[in-house]
Design a protein around this motif. Structure first.
Motif, PDB file in Angstrom:
ATOM      1  N   UNK A  95       0.857  -1.193   0.000  1.00 67.11           N
ATOM      2  CA  UNK A  95       0.000   0.000   0.000  1.00 67.11           C
ATOM      3  C   UNK A  95       0.892   1.242   0.000  1.00 67.11           C
ATOM      4  N   UNK A  96       0.826   1.991  -1.080  1.00 70.52           N
ATOM      5  CA  UNK A  96       1.671   3.181  -1.190  1.00 70.52           C
ATOM      6  C   UNK A  96       1.387   4.155  -0.056  1.00 70.52           C
ATOM      7  N   UNK A  98       1.388   7.274  -0.022  1.00 64.98           N
ATOM      8  CA  UNK A  98       0.527   8.377  -0.401  1.00 64.98           C
ATOM      9  C   UNK A  98      -0.925   7.904  -0.521  1.00 64.98           C
ATOM     10  N   UNK A  99      -1.094   6.734  -1.068  1.00 64.69           N
ATOM     11  CA  UNK A  99      -2.432   6.159  -1.178  1.00 64.69           C
ATOM     12  C   UNK A  99      -3.069   6.057   0.196  1.00 64.69           C
ATOM     13  N   UNK A 100      -2.265   5.563   1.126  1.00 64.00           N
ATOM     14  CA  UNK A 100      -2.726   5.382   2.494  1.00 64.00           C
ATOM     15  C   UNK A 100      -3.216   6.716   3.063  1.00 64.00           C
ATOM     16  N   UNK A 102      -4.001   9.476   1.495  1.00 60.54           N
ATOM     17  CA  UNK A 102      -5.126  10.083   0.768  1.00 60.54           C
ATOM     18  C   UNK A 102      -6.427   9.398   1.173  1.00 60.54           C
ATOM     19  N   UNK A 123      -1.887  16.299  -3.752  1.00 58.48           N
ATOM     20  CA  UNK A 123      -0.486  16.174  -4.176  1.00 58.48           C
ATOM     21  C   UNK A 123       0.326  17.409  -3.789  1.00 58.48           C
ATOM     22  N   UNK A 127       3.312  17.210  -0.969  1.00 60.98           N
ATOM     23  CA  UNK A 127       4.681  17.503  -1.423  1.00 60.98           C
ATOM     24  C   UNK A 127       5.313  18.582  -0.544  1.00 60.98           C
ATOM     25  N   UNK A 137      10.392  12.050  -2.431  1.00 58.91           N
ATOM     26  CA  UNK A 137       9.290  11.519  -3.246  1.00 58.91           C
ATOM     27  C   UNK A 137       9.252   9.985  -3.197  1.00 58.91           C
ATOM     28  N   UNK A 140       7.377   8.657  -0.316  1.00 55.68           N
ATOM     29  CA  UNK A 140       5.932   8.832  -0.452  1.00 55.68           C
ATOM     30  C   UNK A 140       5.320   7.702  -1.268  1.00 55.68           C
ATOM     31  N   UNK A 141       6.099   7.153  -2.166  1.00 53.79           N
ATOM     32  CA  UNK A 141       5.578   6.111  -3.052  1.00 53.79           C
ATOM     33  C   UNK A 141       5.727   4.725  -2.457  1.00 53.79           C
ATOM     34  N   UNK A 144       3.661   1.755   2.922  1.00 58.41           N
ATOM     35  CA  UNK A 144       3.617   2.380   4.234  1.00 58.41           C
ATOM     36  C   UNK A 144       4.617   1.759   5.223  1.00 58.41           C
ATOM     37  N   UNK A 145       5.597   2.540   5.597  1.00 62.14           N
ATOM     38  CA  UNK A 145       6.593   2.168   6.615  1.00 62.14           C
ATOM     39  C   UNK A 145       7.470   0.970   6.262  1.00 62.14           C
ATOM     40  N   UNK A 160       1.878  12.422   8.534  1.00 60.71           N
ATOM     41  CA  UNK A 160       0.454  12.059   8.611  1.00 60.71           C
ATOM     42  C   UNK A 160      -0.296  13.063   9.476  1.00 60.71           C
TER      43      UNK A 160
ATOM     44  N   UNK B   1      -1.375  -1.469  -9.021  1.00 61.20           N
ATOM     45  CA  UNK B   1      -2.306  -0.611  -8.306  1.00 61.20           C
ATOM     46  C   UNK B   1      -2.028   0.844  -8.650  1.00 61.20           C
ATOM     47  N   UNK B  14      -0.239   6.807  -7.810  1.00 59.63           N
ATOM     48  CA  UNK B  14      -0.600   6.075  -6.614  1.00 59.63           C
ATOM     49  C   UNK B  14      -1.891   5.303  -6.763  1.00 59.63           C
ATOM     50  N   UNK B  16      -4.745   2.451  -4.477  1.00 60.06           N
ATOM     51  CA  UNK B  16      -6.107   2.204  -3.996  1.00 60.06           C
ATOM     52  C   UNK B  16      -6.600   3.425  -3.336  1.00 60.06           C
ATOM     53  N   UNK B 468     -10.023   5.406   8.682  1.00 58.30           N
ATOM     54  CA  UNK B 468     -10.729   4.500   7.767  1.00 58.30           C
ATOM     55  C   UNK B 468     -11.622   3.558   8.562  1.00 58.30           C
ATOM     56  N   UNK B 476      -8.029  -1.831   1.746  1.00 50.70           N
ATOM     57  CA  UNK B 476      -6.707  -1.247   1.526  1.00 50.70           C
ATOM     58  C   UNK B 476      -5.606  -2.286   1.735  1.00 50.70           C
ATOM     59  N   UNK B 480      -3.273  -3.995  -1.122  1.00 53.06           N
ATOM     60  CA  UNK B 480      -1.824  -3.976  -0.983  1.00 53.06           C
ATOM     61  C   UNK B 480      -1.240  -5.364  -1.181  1.00 53.06           C
TER      62      UNK B 480
END
Ligand SMILES: Nc1ncnc2c1ncn2[C@@H]1O[C@H](COP(=O)(O)OP(=O)(O)OP(=O)(O)O)[C@@H](O)[C@H]1O
Ligand SMILES: [Mg+2]
Lengths: 251, 510
Positions: A95-96, A98-100, A102, A123, A127, A137, A140-141, A144-145, A160, B1, B14, B16, B468, B476, B480
């Protein structure tokens, strides 16, 4: 802002009492610090406030701006403005980052009946905020962690927080594992968010962080209770003398 | 994704996200395609006899050789037994209590304009998300091809119960030399191609369901890409079962001639009914020298209700034959629907240096049973295969990965890599991995990795503490988990697939 009264908490699975009557009042615009020996219940307090499973509240209350927190689901507490920067941020494969964020930002907005943030605005904002925290960057992509260093994880928590703009921020040892420069970045991040409407509860073991984030009030927690409350000088005292004197004093 | 809306030059793309969540909300988390269309149908009588086989052949105006081919398959079928080795359990199917042929009456004569089209049929396409112009073409409106199309270019063939109701963008494809039409049309218009290839990848006698399909298939899609041609657009087929008690037996034949390329998408839906419905398709792909085929499926047949009532029995034989050297085939599947899935898209790597890839997401929730995987048959030298399987089980579902990697004596210096991950949501579901490996030469290498994990409480709490709700959080985390496979899908499908992942896990938490 955050009002905790006589909070008693034990583990759900075993007969173990962890919080034994915590009283704490964090006013809007103020920074409170909590210090205390390992295992005294600081993280437990932060988890119980955010709604983690496995704990049972046997007595007492906790409210955010007068709303009962303990009745809410974790996501409802978040939407109400509570944020916890984790002592041990969790990895989510695939899970990216940034996705997380957003998803989180828009979930909260939706829960509050607000418009979603457009992709472009999101975005732009992320940024700028990432830049302040020297998060590049690539981070961010990445998922997560995942594979983040200890310090990167902590900075990511602050990112966050900056994006979610909570009313009440709890930071659980966000300073541990940070090098001197990163500590400054994190402190700057927190200071940038300080305003009249926002409260902070900063859990830490060290004076170092409090040099940068000047607390208004310092509490000492021991064995599930706040045993002493004072000004910034209390943190200095702990730094110099440890907890022995304070513990002896209240015993 | 990947997410279309966040695409930027510096590569910040980016995944989901809101779209997923919106899609879930929009459908209220329930099966989205569960409606049925009330259209006057023409049925052949129930049951399977040589006369029914002849009738199907006659309705499709087939030549004599095709009728004979079917009848031979029918005779073979009588001698075959339903396989029972898969980890699926379902009540006995009465093959004589099924309709083998159904078509909308309105399709018997071509409508002259949109006004003549059965509005219910149009409504069906609309609900399936097919653009208006394509709806018109699909509904067989004369001249609709000449109306300029707006937006995305995906040529669509739609198969409604037993018959193909039309194919869009035919002219444009024709200019490129690509043939994309229903298989019934191909049998009439391109008999030399059909005769040359039909049944050469999946022989008539291959297995019980494939044999049955060979006897009674009523329609499906046909693709031929001539040498050196890169198909100018994605080709897509929508399969929809509408009529009650009707088996759907579609047949797809794809031929990529030397040095050509085509990407083909397949989507499937069915109405929500208490009775189970049978689906037994056959897909054959021929990949010649230096050609490449991508075949993506989003299978979303009705899965039955929470108690396992109704749903589609999905018994499918899909196989690709890399006949020429350096031929490449890639299967990507997202299997979220059906009560029972029995499906092993396979690659025969016959040409030297040919390559096969299989990317799969199989989700089983509630009472669903999925037994799926792939076979990689390495015959040529230096052939390569890659298998990435992500199985997700929730509710009381059982999910089995069954795979075969076979390296023949002549397949020197060949390679396989298999990654097989299972994710469990809750404690009443199951995941099983059944890998078969046969290596008959000593210069080839086979690697297999397998993991089983649970959706982790800490991950859930972390997501929820950020705002969420449980379902968003699971979607999510699961998206992933599936990322490697979602990335293998064409962009538009990836979005749809992400949304489906979320929808099919509805009710799996809390
Ligand atoms: N889930 C659990 N199971 C068993 N014991 C627990 C659990 N959660 C907390 N505890 C115990 O409760 C006590 C308080 O733990 P907590 O993590 O809140 O301490 P802390 O003050 O944050 O310590 P540190 O400064 O080391 O972070 C410890 O003795 C800990 O072992
Ligand atoms: Mg702690």
């Amino acid at each position: 802002m955050l009002s905790i009264k006589n909070l008693h908490v034990e583990l759900e699975d075993e007969d173990k009492k962890i919080l034994k009557g915590v009283d704490l009042e964090v006013e809007a615009g103020k920074v409170h610090a909590i210090m205390g020996p390992n295992g005294s219940g600081k993280s437990t307090l932060s988890y119980v406030l955010s709604g983690k499973d496995g704990y049972e509240v046997t007595d007492g209350s906790a409210t955010l701006e007068g709303n009962d927190l303990l009745d809410l689901e974790p996501e409802e507490r978040a939407a109400a403005g509570l944020f916890l920067a984790f002592q041990y941020p969790v990895e989510i494969p695939g899970v990216g980052n940034m996705t997380f964020l957003r998803t989180a930002v828009n979930a909260q907005r939706k829960a509050r009946g607000e418009e979603e943030m457009s992709a472009a605005d999101f975005l732009k904002e992320i940024r700028a905020k990432a830049k302040d925290l020297k998060i590049d960057a690539d981070m961010l992509k990445r998922p997560v962690n995942m594979g983040f260093s200890g310090g990167e994880k902590k900075r990511n928590e602050i990112l966050q927080m900056a994006m979610l703009e909570p009313k009440m921020c709890i930071l659980d040892e966000t300073d541990s594992g940070l090098d001197v420069d990163a500590m400054k970045l994190v402190a700057e991040g927190v200071n940038a968010l300080r305003n009249e409407g926002r409260g902070f509860l900063v859990i830490t073991h060290y004076q170092r962080l409090l040099d940068h984030i000047k607390p208004d009030v310092v509490h000492i927690m021991s064995d599930g209770r706040i045993i002493k409350t004072g000004g910034p000088e209390l943190a200095l005292e702990v730094e110099h003398n440890g907890y022995a004197d304070i513990l002896a004093e209240v015993a | 994704m990947e997410n279309v809306t966040l695409k930027e030059n510096d590569g910040v793309k980016e995944g989901v996200d809101q779209e997923t969540v919106d899609a879930v909300r929009e459908v209220g988390g329930k099966y989205k395609y569960g409606w049925s269309t009330d259209i006057e149908m023409e049925y052949a009588p129930k049951g399977l006899t040589p006369d029914i086989v002849r009738l199907i052949s006659e309705k499709n105006e087939e030549p004599e050789w095709m009728t004979e081919w079917r009848l031979a398959a029918y005779d073979r079928w009588l001698t075959k037994k339903e396989p029972d080795w898969a980890m699926v359990d379902y009540p006995e199917i009465d093959f004589q209590d099924q309709y083998y042929y159904a078509r909308p009456k309105s399709m018997i004569e071509k409508p002259k304009s949109l006004d003549d089209v059965d509005p219910k049929l149009l409504e069906t396409y609309k609900k399936l998300g097919i653009p208006l112009k394509e709806q018109m073409v699909l509904a067989g409106v004369e001249g609709a091809e000449d109306i300029p199309a707006e937006g995305r270019k995906v040529a669509v063939d739609a198969v409604f119960d037993s018959v193909s109701v039309g194919t869009t963008f035919q002219d444009e494809l024709k200019k490129a030399g690509v043939i994309f039409c229903s298989i019934s049309e191909a049998i009439r218009e391109h008999p030399e191609l059909v005769r040359k290839y039909l049944g050469t990848v999946v022989p008539v006698s291959d297995n019980f369901y494939a044999t049955l399909n060979s006897a009674v298939f009523s329609d499906g899609s046909f693709v031929y890409v001539p040498p050196g041609v890169r198909c100018p657009m994605e080709l897509s087929t929508y399969f929809r079962i509408n009529a009650e008690n009707t088996g759907q037996f579609e047949r797809t034949l794809i031929i990529a001639d030397k040095g050509s390329y085509v990407s083909y998408l397949e989507g499937c839906t069915a109405p929500q009914r208490d009775e189970s419905q049978l689906h037994a398709a056959v897909v054959e792909i021929i990949v010649e020298e230096d050609a490449e085929v991508k075949y993506s499926t989003v299978q979303n047949w009705y899965p039955g209700d929470e108690d396992g009532k109704g749903g589609i029995y999905n018994f499918v034989t899909k196989r690709a034959d890399c006949r020429g050297d350096r031929a490449k085939v890639m299967w990507t599947q997202v299997e979220t629907g059906s009560a029972v899935t029995w499906k092993y898209p396979s690659c025969i790597l016959r040409g030297d240096d040919s390559q096969g890839e299989f990317y799969s997401i199989a989700i089983a929730n509630n009472m669903q049973q999925a037994d799926t995987g792939t076979k990689m048959i390495h015959l040529g030298k230096r052939t390569k295969s890659r298998i990435v399987s992500k199985g997700i089980s929730a509710g009381k579902a059982q999910n089995t990965y069954r795979g075969l990697v076979s390296m023949h004596p002549k397949a020197k210096e060949s390679r396989n890599y298999t990654q097989c991950d299972s994710l469990l949501i809750g404690s009443d579901c199951g995941a099983h991995t059944v890998p078969y490996i046969e290596v008959k030469n000593n210069s080839s290498r086979v690697e297999h990795e397998a993991t089983t994990s649970k959706v982790d409480d800490d991950q859930m709490f972390y997501c929820r503490s950020r705002g969420m709700d449980e379902e968003e959080a699971v979607a999510l985390v699961v998206n992933g988990f599936c990322k490697d496979v979602l990335q293998a899908l064409p962009m538009e499908f990836a979005m749809e697939a992400q949304a489906l992942v979320a929808i099919s896990l509805e009710g799996s938490v809390g």
